[in-house]
Write an enzyme that holds these catalytic residues in place. Structure first.
Site, PDB file in Angstrom:
ATOM      1  N   GLY A 137       0.813  -1.214   0.000  1.00 40.64           N
ATOM      2  CA  GLY A 137       0.000   0.000   0.000  1.00 40.64           C
ATOM      3  C   GLY A 137       0.844   1.261   0.000  1.00 40.64           C
ATOM      4  N   PRO A 141      -5.866   7.822  -2.470  1.00 40.07           N
ATOM      5  CA  PRO A 141      -6.853   8.414  -3.381  1.00 40.07           C
ATOM      6  C   PRO A 141      -6.362   9.723  -4.003  1.00 40.07           C
ATOM      7  N   SER A 145       1.107   9.665  -8.317  1.00 41.93           N
ATOM      8  CA  SER A 145       2.467   9.914  -8.813  1.00 41.93           C
ATOM      9  C   SER A 145       3.340  10.604  -7.762  1.00 41.93           C
ATOM     10  N   LEU A 247       9.871  -0.544  -5.553  1.00 41.98           N
ATOM     11  CA  LEU A 247       9.383  -0.292  -6.913  1.00 41.98           C
ATOM     12  C   LEU A 247      10.477  -0.579  -7.936  1.00 41.98           C
ATOM     13  N   GLU A 371       3.092   1.394 -11.134  1.00 39.03           N
ATOM     14  CA  GLU A 371       4.556   1.382 -10.925  1.00 39.03           C
ATOM     15  C   GLU A 371       5.210   2.605 -11.555  1.00 39.03           C
ATOM     16  N   GLY A 372       4.489   3.716 -11.587  1.00 39.87           N
ATOM     17  CA  GLY A 372       4.967   4.936 -12.218  1.00 39.87           C
ATOM     18  C   GLY A 372       4.450   5.015 -13.634  1.00 39.87           C
TER      19      GLY A 372
HETATM   20  P1  TGC Z   1      12.851  11.824  -4.653  1.00 39.06           P
HETATM   21  O1  TGC Z   1      13.370  13.015  -3.910  1.00 39.06           O
HETATM   22  O2  TGC Z   1      13.160  11.668  -6.095  1.00 39.06           O
HETATM   23  O3  TGC Z   1      13.300  10.483  -3.902  1.00 39.06           O
HETATM   24  C1  TGC Z   1      13.134  10.304  -2.495  1.00 39.06           C
HETATM   25  C2  TGC Z   1      14.229   9.372  -2.013  1.00 39.06           C
HETATM   26  O4  TGC Z   1      14.080   8.093  -2.646  1.00 39.06           O
HETATM   27  C3  TGC Z   1      15.276   7.789  -3.424  1.00 39.06           C
HETATM   28  N1  TGC Z   1      14.811   7.125  -4.639  1.00 39.06           N
HETATM   29  C4  TGC Z   1      14.914   5.807  -4.843  1.00 39.06           C
HETATM   30  N2  TGC Z   1      15.477   4.841  -4.106  1.00 39.06           N
HETATM   31  C5  TGC Z   1      15.419   3.583  -4.587  1.00 39.06           C
HETATM   32  N3  TGC Z   1      14.796   3.270  -5.737  1.00 39.06           N
HETATM   33  C6  TGC Z   1      14.209   4.217  -6.500  1.00 39.06           C
HETATM   34  N4  TGC Z   1      13.580   3.884  -7.619  1.00 39.06           N
HETATM   35  C7  TGC Z   1      14.260   5.554  -6.063  1.00 39.06           C
HETATM   36  N5  TGC Z   1      13.788   6.740  -6.548  1.00 39.06           N
HETATM   37  C8  TGC Z   1      14.141   7.688  -5.674  1.00 39.06           C
HETATM   38  C9  TGC Z   1      15.928   9.115  -3.671  1.00 39.06           C
HETATM   39  O5  TGC Z   1      17.294   8.955  -3.896  1.00 39.06           O
HETATM   40  C10 TGC Z   1      15.633   9.844  -2.374  1.00 39.06           C
HETATM   41  O6  TGC Z   1      16.506   9.308  -1.384  1.00 39.06           O
HETATM   42  P2  TGC Z   1      17.025  10.223  -0.154  1.00 39.06           P
HETATM   43  O7  TGC Z   1      17.980   9.352   0.579  1.00 39.06           O
HETATM   44  O8  TGC Z   1      17.651  11.440  -0.798  1.00 39.06           O
HETATM   45  O9  TGC Z   1      15.817  10.588   0.646  1.00 39.06           O
HETATM   46  O10 TGC Z   1      11.281  11.809  -4.360  1.00 39.06           O
HETATM   47  P3  TGC Z   1      10.121  12.540  -5.087  1.00 39.06           P
HETATM   48  O11 TGC Z   1       9.016  12.723  -4.101  1.00 39.06           O
HETATM   49  O12 TGC Z   1      10.611  13.754  -5.812  1.00 39.06           O
HETATM   50  O13 TGC Z   1       9.738  11.354  -6.094  1.00 39.06           O
HETATM   51  C11 TGC Z   1       9.380  11.600  -7.303  1.00 39.06           C
HETATM   52  C12 TGC Z   1       9.078  10.307  -8.121  1.00 39.06           C
HETATM   53  C13 TGC Z   1       8.139  10.732  -9.197  1.00 39.06           C
HETATM   54  C14 TGC Z   1      10.356   9.792  -8.750  1.00 39.06           C
HETATM   55  C15 TGC Z   1       8.523   9.138  -7.322  1.00 39.06           C
HETATM   56  O14 TGC Z   1       7.763   9.531  -6.280  1.00 39.06           O
HETATM   57  C16 TGC Z   1       7.795   8.128  -8.172  1.00 39.06           C
HETATM   58  O15 TGC Z   1       8.440   7.187  -8.638  1.00 39.06           O
HETATM   59  N6  TGC Z   1       6.442   8.251  -8.434  1.00 39.06           N
HETATM   60  C17 TGC Z   1       5.657   7.213  -9.077  1.00 39.06           C
HETATM   61  C18 TGC Z   1       4.871   6.492  -8.013  1.00 39.06           C
HETATM   62  C19 TGC Z   1       4.783   5.024  -8.277  1.00 39.06           C
HETATM   63  O16 TGC Z   1       5.499   4.432  -9.049  1.00 39.06           O
HETATM   64  N7  TGC Z   1       3.880   4.386  -7.561  1.00 39.06           N
HETATM   65  C20 TGC Z   1       3.735   2.955  -7.682  1.00 39.06           C
HETATM   66  C21 TGC Z   1       2.832   2.421  -6.596  1.00 39.06           C
HETATM   67  S1  TGC Z   1       2.945   0.664  -6.390  1.00 39.06           S
HETATM   68  C22 TGC Z   1       2.262   0.026  -7.768  1.00 39.06           C
HETATM   69  O17 TGC Z   1       1.882   0.671  -8.685  1.00 39.06           O
HETATM   70  C23 TGC Z   1       2.150  -1.437  -7.763  1.00 39.06           C
HETATM   71  S2  TGC Z   1       1.382  -2.121  -9.139  1.00 39.06           S
HETATM   72  C24 TGC Z   1       1.664  -3.710  -8.727  1.00 39.06           C
HETATM   73  C25 TGC Z   1       1.298  -4.727  -9.724  1.00 39.06           C
HETATM   74  O18 TGC Z   1       0.101  -5.140  -9.736  1.00 39.06           O
HETATM   75  O19 TGC Z   1       2.202  -5.258 -10.449  1.00 39.06           O
HETATM   76  P1  FAD Z   2      -1.992  10.590 -11.143  1.00 36.85           P
HETATM   77  O1  FAD Z   2      -0.751  10.666 -10.332  1.00 36.85           O
HETATM   78  O2  FAD Z   2      -3.174  11.385 -10.687  1.00 36.85           O
HETATM   79  O3  FAD Z   2      -1.631  10.987 -12.634  1.00 36.85           O
HETATM   80  C1  FAD Z   2      -2.638  11.313 -13.601  1.00 36.85           C
HETATM   81  C2  FAD Z   2      -1.933  11.771 -14.879  1.00 36.85           C
HETATM   82  O4  FAD Z   2      -1.137  12.929 -14.581  1.00 36.85           O
HETATM   83  C3  FAD Z   2      -0.958  10.718 -15.419  1.00 36.85           C
HETATM   84  O5  FAD Z   2      -0.999  10.720 -16.815  1.00 36.85           O
HETATM   85  C4  FAD Z   2       0.406  11.215 -14.955  1.00 36.85           C
HETATM   86  O6  FAD Z   2       1.466  10.803 -15.821  1.00 36.85           O
HETATM   87  C5  FAD Z   2       0.198  12.720 -14.995  1.00 36.85           C
HETATM   88  N1  FAD Z   2       1.115  13.424 -14.091  1.00 36.85           N
HETATM   89  C6  FAD Z   2       1.163  13.374 -12.736  1.00 36.85           C
HETATM   90  N2  FAD Z   2       2.155  14.126 -12.263  1.00 36.85           N
HETATM   91  C7  FAD Z   2       2.767  14.679 -13.344  1.00 36.85           C
HETATM   92  C8  FAD Z   2       3.897  15.518 -13.522  1.00 36.85           C
HETATM   93  N3  FAD Z   2       4.614  15.980 -12.494  1.00 36.85           N
HETATM   94  N4  FAD Z   2       4.226  15.880 -14.793  1.00 36.85           N
HETATM   95  C9  FAD Z   2       3.542  15.392 -15.856  1.00 36.85           C
HETATM   96  N5  FAD Z   2       2.468  14.581 -15.766  1.00 36.85           N
HETATM   97  C10 FAD Z   2       2.107  14.215 -14.502  1.00 36.85           C
HETATM   98  N6  FAD Z   2      -0.453   1.324  -6.121  1.00 36.85           N
HETATM   99  C11 FAD Z   2       0.051   0.738  -4.987  1.00 36.85           C
HETATM  100  O7  FAD Z   2       0.546   1.420  -4.084  1.00 36.85           O
HETATM  101  N7  FAD Z   2       0.020  -0.615  -4.830  1.00 36.85           N
HETATM  102  C12 FAD Z   2      -0.516  -1.440  -5.754  1.00 36.85           C
HETATM  103  O8  FAD Z   2      -0.512  -2.672  -5.586  1.00 36.85           O
HETATM  104  C13 FAD Z   2      -1.068  -0.864  -6.933  1.00 36.85           C
HETATM  105  N8  FAD Z   2      -1.689  -1.652  -7.856  1.00 36.85           N
HETATM  106  C14 FAD Z   2      -2.345  -1.072  -8.910  1.00 36.85           C
HETATM  107  C15 FAD Z   2      -3.123  -1.871  -9.750  1.00 36.85           C
HETATM  108  C16 FAD Z   2      -3.829  -1.294 -10.798  1.00 36.85           C
HETATM  109  C17 FAD Z   2      -4.713  -2.143 -11.656  1.00 36.85           C
HETATM  110  C18 FAD Z   2      -3.694   0.104 -11.055  1.00 36.85           C
HETATM  111  C19 FAD Z   2      -4.400   0.725 -12.222  1.00 36.85           C
HETATM  112  C20 FAD Z   2      -2.943   0.891 -10.214  1.00 36.85           C
HETATM  113  C21 FAD Z   2      -2.270   0.325  -9.118  1.00 36.85           C
HETATM  114  N9  FAD Z   2      -1.553   1.114  -8.208  1.00 36.85           N
HETATM  115  C22 FAD Z   2      -1.015   0.549  -7.083  1.00 36.85           C
HETATM  116  C23 FAD Z   2      -1.563   2.562  -8.321  1.00 36.85           C
HETATM  117  C24 FAD Z   2      -0.607   3.113  -9.369  1.00 36.85           C
HETATM  118  O9  FAD Z   2       0.705   3.032  -8.954  1.00 36.85           O
HETATM  119  C25 FAD Z   2      -1.017   4.566  -9.655  1.00 36.85           C
HETATM  120  O10 FAD Z   2      -2.235   4.503 -10.366  1.00 36.85           O
HETATM  121  C26 FAD Z   2       0.031   5.327 -10.434  1.00 36.85           C
HETATM  122  O11 FAD Z   2       1.185   5.538  -9.665  1.00 36.85           O
HETATM  123  C27 FAD Z   2      -0.506   6.687 -10.945  1.00 36.85           C
HETATM  124  O12 FAD Z   2      -1.150   7.373  -9.948  1.00 36.85           O
HETATM  125  P2  FAD Z   2      -2.635   7.983 -10.219  1.00 36.85           P
HETATM  126  O13 FAD Z   2      -3.464   6.891 -10.801  1.00 36.85           O
HETATM  127  O14 FAD Z   2      -3.086   8.594  -8.946  1.00 36.85           O
HETATM  128  O15 FAD Z   2      -2.426   9.050 -11.332  1.00 36.85           O
END
Ligand code: TGC
Ligand code: FAD
Length: 392
Positions: A137, A141, A145, A247, A371-372
């Site tokens: 988690g 909501p 991102s 991630l 996953e981003g």
């Molecule tokens: P930022 O200042 O860039 O980073 C904070 C701290 O984290 C470190 N870091 C990492 N460390 C390890 N691996 C990575 N990939 C890392 N990326 C950054 C960074 O060095 C820093 O460390 P420290 O020691 O200086 O504190 O943080 P930010 O808030 O500016 O982050 C921006 C951003 C966009 C890169 C990040 O928040 C992001 O990746 N956003 C996307 C969110 C996302 O991917 N959510 C996924 C949720 S889980 C999911 O979707 C599961 S789906 C599962 C499935 O069904 O397969």
């Molecule tokens: P938002 O962040 O609201 O983004 C909406 C749009 O705005 C996107 O096109 C994005 O690229 C764009 N955007 C946002 N910020 C910027 C920026 N700075 N510049 C330019 N464009 C931007 N999450 C978990 O934690 N655990 C899970 O197990 C998990 N499983 C998932 C399973 C499914 C089926 C799905 C669909 C999602 C899951 N997620 C999970 C959540 C997923 O990681 C998020 O949906 C994803 O990170 C995007 O967040 P959001 O949907 O809130 O979109």
């Protein structure tokens, strides 16, 4: 059926870069997918059902935590093997790969990397066998991102932590026995907590009516004054780098996984195009069909090389988060484009459940978001090469 005749493309002889162990692992998972997934997956998708009976089988074939050491129930395999497992599972369906990704990279990995010895012994073997299902988690909501702005909080109440907040879009949430939940402590620092099903005040409603990942169970994690035992805190990491490091592992697996979906689409389109006659010829003889197929194979080949090289770098612990972002972004878009193009090769037949394209295409709409998102990964690359963050 096209799936039974499946032949994975290997135009650049990438197999020569694999060890015998890699090929053995890939073969075993491919056989299992042919036997256990392909025959049931269209029906499961049509019915919006998670094939729960496959969880224990996934454990038995070693799909959960393949790179976790054997003493904790894993298989101690390398990163290329992990990637190949993801590739084969996603050839079956992204939902099955999602299940394995979350269990391995987002639940077992943080417990193994940041947990106490007691936590590792308590949870990892059961997660590896599939006796226990995990969820991760992070997303909320109003914070997807930008997880750093999360609102979930816990306070130290002496004997326990009191957790409040909500997570959304969580894979496995409705069926998970445990969830690794990221929330802020009283100092505003992100920490990981293991929340167990049955804790008072914790609910996990299912997210219904999805058009994508219909065979994956998705839901919310809602915490209303949940008392979490103190021993459930992951002590080994503080800050956003905790969840982001998980991630990195999952995104790497996705970069491989989607190649499997793309290969399935390409192989199906290739076979169909040789058999379907129009204007008195197989449609494979038309230049426009050949253009589609040639471009698909080119993109799959590039994606294979990217994933393989990343695996080698990860084996040496040299892959950077930005390199992983590049591969996740490129390969998912590649697979989504191939799902769309290959669907066209099949004409009307391509929209039916007799062929896998529409299912892969719909699944990949989630994979390109979770996953981003595609654009977030582009910005991570942009940040890495310019030194300028476009997020703030
Ligand atoms: P930022 O200042 O860039 O980073 C904070 C701290 O984290 C470190 N870091 C990492 N460390 C390890 N691996 C990575 N990939 C890392 N990326 C950054 C960074 O060095 C820093 O460390 P420290 O020691 O200086 O504190 O943080 P930010 O808030 O500016 O982050 C921006 C951003 C966009 C890169 C990040 O928040 C992001 O990746 N956003 C996307 C969110 C996302 O991917 N959510 C996924 C949720 S889980 C999911 O979707 C599961 S789906 C599962 C499935 O069904 O397969
Ligand atoms: P938002 O962040 O609201 O983004 C909406 C749009 O705005 C996107 O096109 C994005 O690229 C764009 N955007 C946002 N910020 C910027 C920026 N700075 N510049 C330019 N464009 C931007 N999450 C978990 O934690 N655990 C899970 O197990 C998990 N499983 C998932 C399973 C499914 C089926 C799905 C669909 C999602 C899951 N997620 C999970 C959540 C997923 O990681 C998020 O949906 C994803 O990170 C995007 O967040 P959001 O949907 O809130 O979109």
């Amino acid at each position: 059926m096209a799936t039974i005749r499946y032949k994975s493309p290997d135009y650049y002889l990438v197999d020569e870069l694999l060890t015998d162990e890699h090929k053995l692992v890939r073969g075993a998972i491919r056989d299992w997918v042919n036997r256990a997934v392909i025959p049931i997956i269209d029906e499961a998708n049509q019915n919006h059902e998670f094939p729960r009976h496959l969880v224990k089988e996934l454990g038995a074939i070693g799909a959960f935590g393949p790179y976790i050491p054997a003493e904790y129930g894993g298989s101690g395999l390398d990163q290329v093997s992990y990637g190949l497992i993801m590739q084969e599972l996603e050839r079956g369906d992204s939902s099955i790969r999602s299940m394995a990704s979350v269990q391995s990279s987002l639940v077992m990995y943080p417990i193994y990397k940041y947990g106490t010895e007691e936590q590792k012994r308590k949870y990892l073997p059961q997660l590896a066998s599939g006796d226990m299902i995990g969820a991760f988690g992070l997303t909320e909501p109003n914070h997807g991102s930008d997880p750093g702005r999360m609102l979930s909080r816990f306070t130290d109440e002496g004997e326990y932590f009191l957790l409040n907040g909500a997570k959304m879009w969580i894979t496995n949430a409705p069926i998970a026995d445990i969830s690794v939940v990221w929330a802020k402590d009283e100092t505003g620092t992100v920490r990981g907590l293991i929340v167990e099903r049955g804790m008072h005040g914790f609910t996990s409603p299912e997210t219904l009516r999805k058009w994508s990942l219909r065979s994956s169970s998705t839901g919310e994690l809602v915490f209303d004054n949940v008392k979490v035992p103190k021993e459930n805190l992951l002590p080994g990491v503080k800050g956003l780098k905790g969840p982001l490091s998980c991630l990195s592992s999952a995104r790497y697996g996705i970069a491989w996984g989607v190649i499997g979906a793309a290969m399935d689409c390409y192989d199906t389109a290739l076979q169909y195009s040789k058999e379907r006659l129009q204007f008195g010829k197989p449609i494979a003889a038309f230049q426009l069909t050949q253009k589609k197929l040639a471009e698909m194979l080119t993109e799959i080949t590039k994606a294979q090389l990217l994933a393989w090289r990343l695996g080698i770098l990860r084996n040496d612990d040299r892959a950077t988060p930005a390199q992983i972002s590049m591969a996740k972004r490129n390969n998912v878009k590649m697979a989504l484009d191939i799902a769309r193009e290959s669907r066209q090769v099949l004409g009307a037949m391509g929209i039916t459940g007799d062929f896998p394209m529409m299912r892969h295409m719909m699944n990949l709409e989630s994979v390109i978001t979770y996953e981003g998102t595609h654009d977030i990964h582009l910005l991570i690359t942009g940040h890495d090469i310019t030194g300028e963050s476009a997020f703030e």
